[in-house]
Design an enzyme around this catalytic site. Sequence first.
Site, PDB file in Angstrom:
ATOM      1  N   SER A  53     -91.242 -19.379  25.320  1.00  0.00           N
ATOM      2  CA  SER A  53     -91.103 -19.439  23.687  1.00  0.00           C
ATOM      3  C   SER A  53     -92.578 -19.223  23.280  1.00  0.00           C
ATOM      4  O   SER A  53     -93.463 -19.488  23.438  1.00  0.00           O
ATOM      5  CB  SER A  53     -90.585 -20.718  23.225  1.00  0.00           C
ATOM      6  OG  SER A  53     -90.912 -21.020  21.638  1.00  0.00           O
ATOM      7  N   HIS A 110     -77.941 -30.009  10.310  1.00  0.00           N
ATOM      8  CA  HIS A 110     -76.619 -29.415  10.069  1.00  0.00           C
ATOM      9  C   HIS A 110     -75.433 -29.581  10.827  1.00  0.00           C
ATOM     10  O   HIS A 110     -75.531 -29.836  12.157  1.00  0.00           O
ATOM     11  CB  HIS A 110     -76.923 -27.866  10.145  1.00  0.00           C
ATOM     12  CG  HIS A 110     -75.915 -26.966   9.593  1.00  0.00           C
ATOM     13  ND1 HIS A 110     -74.891 -27.283   8.411  1.00  0.00           N
ATOM     14  CD2 HIS A 110     -75.376 -25.859   9.870  1.00  0.00           C
ATOM     15  CE1 HIS A 110     -74.249 -26.653   8.032  1.00  0.00           C
ATOM     16  NE2 HIS A 110     -74.547 -25.422   8.881  1.00  0.00           N
ATOM     17  N   SER A 254     -84.901 -17.332 -24.738  1.00  0.00           N
ATOM     18  CA  SER A 254     -84.820 -17.118 -26.427  1.00  0.00           C
ATOM     19  C   SER A 254     -83.502 -17.223 -26.846  1.00  0.00           C
ATOM     20  O   SER A 254     -82.367 -17.519 -26.136  1.00  0.00           O
ATOM     21  CB  SER A 254     -85.237 -15.546 -26.723  1.00  0.00           C
ATOM     22  OG  SER A 254     -84.062 -14.868 -25.873  1.00  0.00           O
TER      23      SER A 254
END
Length: 340
Positions: A53, A110, A254
């Site tokens: 890795s 997860h 705006s």
Amino acid sequence: MSEAKIYYQEDCNLAALEGKTIAVIGYGSQGHAQALNAKESGCDVIVGLYNGSKSWAKAEAQGLTVYTAAEAAKKADIIQILINDELQADMYKKDIEPNLEPGNMLMFSHGFNIHYGLITPPADVDVVMVAPKGPGHTVRSEYQAGKGVPCLIAIEQDATGKALEIGLAYALAIGGARAGVLETTFRTETETDLFGEQAVLCGGVSALMQAGFEVLCEAGYDPRNAYFECIHEMKLIVDLINQSGFAGMRYSVSNTAEYGDYITGPKIITEDTKNAMRKVLADIQDGTFAKEFLLDLSSAGGQVHFKAMRKLAAEHPSEIVGAEVRKLYSWNEEDKLINN
């Protein structure tokens, strides 16, 4: 539906991690952040990687002890799996499952592999999710600044009777409890996370911005103008919403922009759009998406379709114009994620 509980620092006890070794498997975005934060909170942290890795030397240079994933799993009491979703099941089967001991904790950020049944842990281990709601570099930088990124926590399996206590201690160790830790379930986190990514954050917003860019270009406007108005300025709007909600954003823009927001948003996001989103959610809930994703990204399939989609997306005209426009900004060369 009852309101989910939010835990804070005073609800968490770092002492629950004393005497425990935490193995962080993977050293990418989340892996490096969680490993370093937990280490700096005084925890015993090791890192698990595959042989060869590129991250091995990086983790060691940052003061962490690195082992192969199998060795790390064998040494650890808590195993936090932070590699890509599509790689987790095979790695678990090969490196982690043979080294699990009763009372160990399997942890995720997860819920994909647990929720869809790709990983089925034995009944004598805790299964917990601690999921920071932010990218790894933010988890790290917020911790270093004395703050934290909010986390989700879910308990899928409580074999020891201490899964919540240990999970909350880990959330404190990585800095999440400084901001707040929201209780959830693996199912809820997985389905809402996938839906948010696909229908809104990545799929929806990317397609909306690029469609706006295309419409202006088709009408003969300079692509650089189109990029500024439909893509570049999205960050300004999202930052305002993050800071102060939709009302704060509308207060800051705006009157012309606010008026256009009210009358035009419903023309773009119609009931047909919501029906398409409902179909996306149904495919996530019944496992259709997970099946397609895993089939497409399997090594047997060679990721041919996935790589083709990536190549096609990279060739969109907005990417070429965007590279030119971004050179005008002083921050262009700082922290680039990819090199154009």
